[in-house]
Design a protein around this motif. Structure first.
Motif, PDB file in Angstrom:
ATOM      1  N   ARG A 109      39.164  48.844  30.467  1.00 63.74           N
ATOM      2  CA  ARG A 109      37.956  48.995  31.284  1.00 63.74           C
ATOM      3  C   ARG A 109      37.474  47.648  31.801  1.00 63.74           C
ATOM      4  O   ARG A 109      37.084  47.512  32.968  1.00 63.74           O
ATOM      5  CB  ARG A 109      36.857  49.675  30.462  1.00 63.74           C
ATOM      6  CG  ARG A 109      36.977  51.188  30.391  1.00 63.74           C
ATOM      7  CD  ARG A 109      35.710  51.813  29.835  1.00 63.74           C
ATOM      8  NE  ARG A 109      35.539  51.474  28.417  1.00 63.74           N
ATOM      9  CZ  ARG A 109      35.978  52.229  27.417  1.00 63.74           C
ATOM     10  NH1 ARG A 109      36.620  53.358  27.681  1.00 63.74           N
ATOM     11  NH2 ARG A 109      35.783  51.871  26.164  1.00 63.74           N
ATOM     12  N   ALA A 110      37.507  46.643  30.933  1.00 62.99           N
ATOM     13  CA  ALA A 110      37.056  45.312  31.336  1.00 62.99           C
ATOM     14  C   ALA A 110      37.958  44.730  32.420  1.00 62.99           C
ATOM     15  O   ALA A 110      37.489  44.077  33.358  1.00 62.99           O
ATOM     16  CB  ALA A 110      37.020  44.383  30.121  1.00 62.99           C
ATOM     17  N   GLY A 111      39.259  44.990  32.301  1.00 62.08           N
ATOM     18  CA  GLY A 111      40.196  44.476  33.296  1.00 62.08           C
ATOM     19  C   GLY A 111      39.971  45.082  34.668  1.00 62.08           C
ATOM     20  O   GLY A 111      40.009  44.382  35.683  1.00 62.08           O
ATOM     21  N   TYR A 112      39.719  46.390  34.702  1.00 59.97           N
ATOM     22  CA  TYR A 112      39.484  47.043  35.986  1.00 59.97           C
ATOM     23  C   TYR A 112      38.123  46.666  36.568  1.00 59.97           C
ATOM     24  O   TYR A 112      37.934  46.688  37.789  1.00 59.97           O
ATOM     25  CB  TYR A 112      39.602  48.559  35.840  1.00 59.97           C
ATOM     26  CG  TYR A 112      41.029  49.035  35.941  1.00 59.97           C
ATOM     27  CD1 TYR A 112      41.632  49.218  37.183  1.00 59.97           C
ATOM     28  CD2 TYR A 112      41.793  49.269  34.807  1.00 59.97           C
ATOM     29  CE1 TYR A 112      42.952  49.629  37.289  1.00 59.97           C
ATOM     30  CE2 TYR A 112      43.117  49.682  34.896  1.00 59.97           C
ATOM     31  CZ  TYR A 112      43.690  49.862  36.139  1.00 59.97           C
ATOM     32  OH  TYR A 112      45.000  50.259  36.242  1.00 59.97           O
ATOM     33  N   ALA A 113      37.185  46.319  35.710  1.00 62.35           N
ATOM     34  CA  ALA A 113      35.864  45.902  36.195  1.00 62.35           C
ATOM     35  C   ALA A 113      35.870  44.457  36.681  1.00 62.35           C
ATOM     36  O   ALA A 113      35.010  44.058  37.472  1.00 62.35           O
ATOM     37  CB  ALA A 113      34.831  46.072  35.084  1.00 62.35           C
ATOM     38  N   SER A 114      36.847  43.681  36.230  1.00 63.73           N
ATOM     39  CA  SER A 114      36.920  42.270  36.610  1.00 63.73           C
ATOM     40  C   SER A 114      37.453  42.132  38.034  1.00 63.73           C
ATOM     41  O   SER A 114      38.490  42.706  38.366  1.00 63.73           O
ATOM     42  CB  SER A 114      37.841  41.520  35.643  1.00 63.73           C
ATOM     43  OG  SER A 114      38.115  40.216  36.120  1.00 63.73           O
ATOM     44  N   PRO A 115      36.787  41.383  38.907  1.00 67.29           N
ATOM     45  CA  PRO A 115      37.266  41.208  40.287  1.00 67.29           C
ATOM     46  C   PRO A 115      38.673  40.625  40.361  1.00 67.29           C
ATOM     47  O   PRO A 115      39.444  40.957  41.259  1.00 67.29           O
ATOM     48  CB  PRO A 115      36.234  40.255  40.900  1.00 67.29           C
ATOM     49  CG  PRO A 115      35.002  40.439  40.073  1.00 67.29           C
ATOM     50  CD  PRO A 115      35.491  40.706  38.686  1.00 67.29           C
ATOM     51  N   SER A 116      39.004  39.757  39.431  1.00 62.81           N
ATOM     52  CA  SER A 116      40.318  39.113  39.446  1.00 62.81           C
ATOM     53  C   SER A 116      41.334  39.833  38.575  1.00 62.81           C
ATOM     54  O   SER A 116      42.532  39.558  38.654  1.00 62.81           O
ATOM     55  CB  SER A 116      40.191  37.665  38.955  1.00 62.81           C
ATOM     56  OG  SER A 116      39.735  37.633  37.604  1.00 62.81           O
ATOM     57  N   GLY A 117      40.862  40.745  37.718  1.00 63.17           N
ATOM     58  CA  GLY A 117      41.757  41.424  36.788  1.00 63.17           C
ATOM     59  C   GLY A 117      41.924  40.697  35.465  1.00 63.17           C
ATOM     60  O   GLY A 117      42.537  41.223  34.538  1.00 63.17           O
ATOM     61  N   TRP A 118      41.365  39.478  35.364  1.00 68.50           N
ATOM     62  CA  TRP A 118      41.456  38.688  34.136  1.00 68.50           C
ATOM     63  C   TRP A 118      40.281  39.018  33.215  1.00 68.50           C
ATOM     64  O   TRP A 118      39.195  39.376  33.674  1.00 68.50           O
ATOM     65  CB  TRP A 118      41.427  37.194  34.451  1.00 68.50           C
ATOM     66  CG  TRP A 118      42.673  36.672  35.100  1.00 68.50           C
ATOM     67  CD1 TRP A 118      43.039  36.833  36.402  1.00 68.50           C
ATOM     68  CD2 TRP A 118      43.703  35.901  34.485  1.00 68.50           C
ATOM     69  NE1 TRP A 118      44.237  36.214  36.647  1.00 68.50           N
ATOM     70  CE2 TRP A 118      44.673  35.630  35.492  1.00 68.50           C
ATOM     71  CE3 TRP A 118      43.910  35.412  33.204  1.00 68.50           C
ATOM     72  CZ2 TRP A 118      45.826  34.883  35.228  1.00 68.50           C
ATOM     73  CZ3 TRP A 118      45.059  34.668  32.947  1.00 68.50           C
ATOM     74  CH2 TRP A 118      46.001  34.419  33.949  1.00 68.50           C
ATOM     75  N   VAL A 119      40.503  38.850  31.912  1.00 69.59           N
ATOM     76  CA  VAL A 119      39.453  39.091  30.914  1.00 69.59           C
ATOM     77  C   VAL A 119      39.509  37.981  29.869  1.00 69.59           C
ATOM     78  O   VAL A 119      40.597  37.565  29.457  1.00 69.59           O
ATOM     79  CB  VAL A 119      39.637  40.466  30.228  1.00 69.59           C
ATOM     80  CG1 VAL A 119      38.599  40.658  29.128  1.00 69.59           C
ATOM     81  CG2 VAL A 119      39.539  41.591  31.245  1.00 69.59           C
ATOM     82  N   ARG A 120      38.326  37.531  29.463  1.00 64.02           N
ATOM     83  CA  ARG A 120      38.236  36.548  28.372  1.00 64.02           C
ATOM     84  C   ARG A 120      37.747  37.248  27.110  1.00 64.02           C
ATOM     85  O   ARG A 120      36.955  38.190  27.172  1.00 64.02           O
ATOM     86  CB  ARG A 120      37.271  35.418  28.733  1.00 64.02           C
ATOM     87  CG  ARG A 120      37.743  34.567  29.898  1.00 64.02           C
ATOM     88  CD  ARG A 120      36.667  33.593  30.340  1.00 64.02           C
ATOM     89  NE  ARG A 120      36.410  32.573  29.331  1.00 64.02           N
ATOM     90  CZ  ARG A 120      35.433  31.666  29.427  1.00 64.02           C
ATOM     91  NH1 ARG A 120      34.616  31.682  30.476  1.00 64.02           N
ATOM     92  NH2 ARG A 120      35.268  30.767  28.487  1.00 64.02           N
ATOM     93  N   ILE A 121      38.233  36.784  25.987  1.00 62.80           N
ATOM     94  CA  ILE A 121      37.842  37.341  24.692  1.00 62.80           C
ATOM     95  C   ILE A 121      37.062  36.283  23.930  1.00 62.80           C
ATOM     96  O   ILE A 121      37.524  35.147  23.776  1.00 62.80           O
ATOM     97  CB  ILE A 121      39.076  37.767  23.865  1.00 62.80           C
ATOM     98  CG1 ILE A 121      39.908  38.791  24.625  1.00 62.80           C
ATOM     99  CG2 ILE A 121      38.646  38.318  22.517  1.00 62.80           C
ATOM    100  CD1 ILE A 121      39.228  40.105  24.833  1.00 62.80           C
ATOM    101  N   LYS A 122      35.870  36.662  23.483  1.00 63.43           N
ATOM    102  CA  LYS A 122      35.080  35.794  22.609  1.00 63.43           C
ATOM    103  C   LYS A 122      34.455  36.665  21.542  1.00 63.43           C
ATOM    104  O   LYS A 122      33.503  37.398  21.796  1.00 63.43           O
ATOM    105  CB  LYS A 122      33.992  35.057  23.392  1.00 63.43           C
ATOM    106  CG  LYS A 122      34.469  33.817  24.115  1.00 63.43           C
ATOM    107  CD  LYS A 122      33.306  33.029  24.683  1.00 63.43           C
ATOM    108  CE  LYS A 122      33.777  31.740  25.337  1.00 63.43           C
ATOM    109  NZ  LYS A 122      32.642  30.937  25.861  1.00 63.43           N
ATOM    110  N   ALA A 123      35.016  36.620  20.362  1.00 62.96           N
ATOM    111  CA  ALA A 123      34.497  37.406  19.238  1.00 62.96           C
ATOM    112  C   ALA A 123      34.491  36.515  18.007  1.00 62.96           C
ATOM    113  O   ALA A 123      35.520  36.319  17.357  1.00 62.96           O
ATOM    114  CB  ALA A 123      35.347  38.645  19.011  1.00 62.96           C
TER     115      ALA A 123
END
Length: 429
Positions: free
Chosen positions: A321-335
């Motif tokens: 879901r995050a990837g499709y919502a991202s304009p570039s398709g990239w996602v960062r993880i911070k947990a």
């Protein structure tokens, strides 16, 4: 008596053939006035200021009409050719979408050509090549396909069947693949050449036949790979002449499909291979862009959205879901202390079974968390130079670090300012 006579109706008086009705007849209408005199006919010289012949349908006017009809007929004939060849290509597409013989033949042809190209000599060069054979119009198609194959770094040569029998058989090497083009499947020159071709070499036949049992050439060599290129109706029916038109179009199309697919099998980036082989002309000028830098292609690091921090235990579905919502398709993880990057290509690899899995079970292949796994490239490097360097490292190292889904870290003054995938870099090059 007088009164009785007055009441008697007045009878008409017969006089020869005329009845005088007298009081019983209505009055005759008044004589109409005379018509005005006709206008005086002008002299011939005064008629519209020009001769009457100029108002008739002259030969030039007829010629204009004939020319318009000729143009319409010409365009109508051209549209007929275009629509006929379009129908042939649609028929060809349907064939390769569903026909078992066509699909199997194409797959076997790709494998045979690719296998021959992968054989290398002592110098690391491909020792196998594709030998394309044809005569007449099929020979011209063969020459064009040879040019296309070579531009995609698929080594290919043309062999004329008659010249082959007079010494050019020496062109054929032990690791070569043969591609024979003949619409009829029984071209005499090819049947004469066939016994002299090495039976251990793969032989692909591009022909109108859709079944091996109907083709004479295949009857002489049953292990031939059939590559069908039929037409939906004879050219004599389409155009009234048997000149190769629709048949050459479909043969060329199947050959082009073969070239592109084989190149995709052999090269990580077909675009970069073609650009390297085609530096000249308008195409070369369009492909070469030495001024474009890696910085221009990079996705700014601060523009990549972070996976929602309120998700305590994110799953594959959350990443998708995050990837499709991202304009570039990239996602960062911070947990917590966990931090990493997920690229578009890796997100696309998520299967249905992965969607319910926690991220902790997927991160080994999904998340790039170690900066040492990044491919560092200077921000001001040209795309061409950076792609050349990556290609060189890929061949030298060969450990997967420089594969298509590897992450390029665009560096400036020791800091990462953006990211991109290796495949994106190679495609732009």
């Amino acid at each position: 008596m007088v009164e009785q006579r007055q009441q008697r109706p007045v009878q008409p008086v017969h006089n020869s053939e005329v009845y005088l009705l007298r009081q019983m007849c209505p009055a005759f209408p008044a004589r109409p006035p005379l018509s005005p005199p006709s206008p005086i006919t002008p002299d011939e010289d005064d008629f519209c200021g020009e001769n009457i012949e100029t108002l008739t349908l002259t030969q030039p006017a007829i010629a204009v009409c004939d020319e318009k009809l000729a143009i319409e007929k010409r365009l109508s004939n051209a549209l007929h050719v275009l629509s006929t060849e379009t129908a042939a290509l649609q028929n060809l597409t349907a064939l390769y979408s569903s026909d078992r013989y066509a699909r199997d033949g194409f797959n076997r042809a790709v494998e045979a050509i690719a296998r021959g190209q992968k054989d290398v000599d002592a110098y690391g060069q491909s020792s196998g090549k594709l030998v394309v054979i044809g005569v007449g119009k099929s020979g011209h198609i063969a020459k064009k396909l040879v040019a296309t194959f070579n531009s995609l770094t698929i080594r290919a040569v043309f062999l004329h069947p008659t010249e082959a029998l007079h010494g050019d058989l020496g062109l054929i090497g032990r690791n070569d693949t043969l591609l024979v083009i003949t619409f009829s499947g029984k071209t005499p020159e090819l049947l004469t050449l066939l016994p002299h071709l090495d039976k251990s070499l793969p032989l692909i036949l591009l022909t109108s036949h859709t079944r091996p049992e109907t083709c004479e050439l295949i009857r002489h060599r049953p292990d031939t790979i059939l590559l069908p290129a039929p037409i939906h109706e004879p050219e004599t029916k389409s155009f009234g002449v048997s000149a190769p038109t629709t048949s050459t179009t479909v043969a060329l199309t199947v050959g082009d499909a073969l070239a592109i697919v084989v190149s995709q099998e052999l090269h990580h980036s077909v675009a970069s291979v073609f650009a390297k082989n085609h530096p000249g002309g308008a195409i070369g000028a369009a492909l070469q862009n030495p001024s474009k830098t890696v910085r221009q292609l990079a996705i700014a690091l601060d523009s990549i959205p972070v996976l929602a921090g309120d998700i305590s235990n994110p799953t594959g579905a959350d990443v998708l879901r995050a990837g499709y919502a991202s304009p570039s398709g990239w996602v960062r993880i911070k947990a917590g202390v966990q931090e990493g990057i997920i690229s578009p290509t890796r997100i696309k690899r998520l299967s249905s079974a992965d969607l319910s899995k926690p991220l902790s079970e997927l991160e080994t292949w999904l998340v790039v968390s170690n900066r040492n796994d990044f491919v560092p490239v200077a921000a001001d490097s040209t795309v061409h130079k950076a792609a050349e360097w990556v290609e060189g490292m890929r061949e030298a190292v060969g450990d997967g670090r420089y594969e298509d889904d590897a992450v390029v870290s665009v560096m400036e003054k020791g800091e990462c300012i953006g990211l991109m995938e290796v495949v994106r870099l190679l495609e732009e090059e």
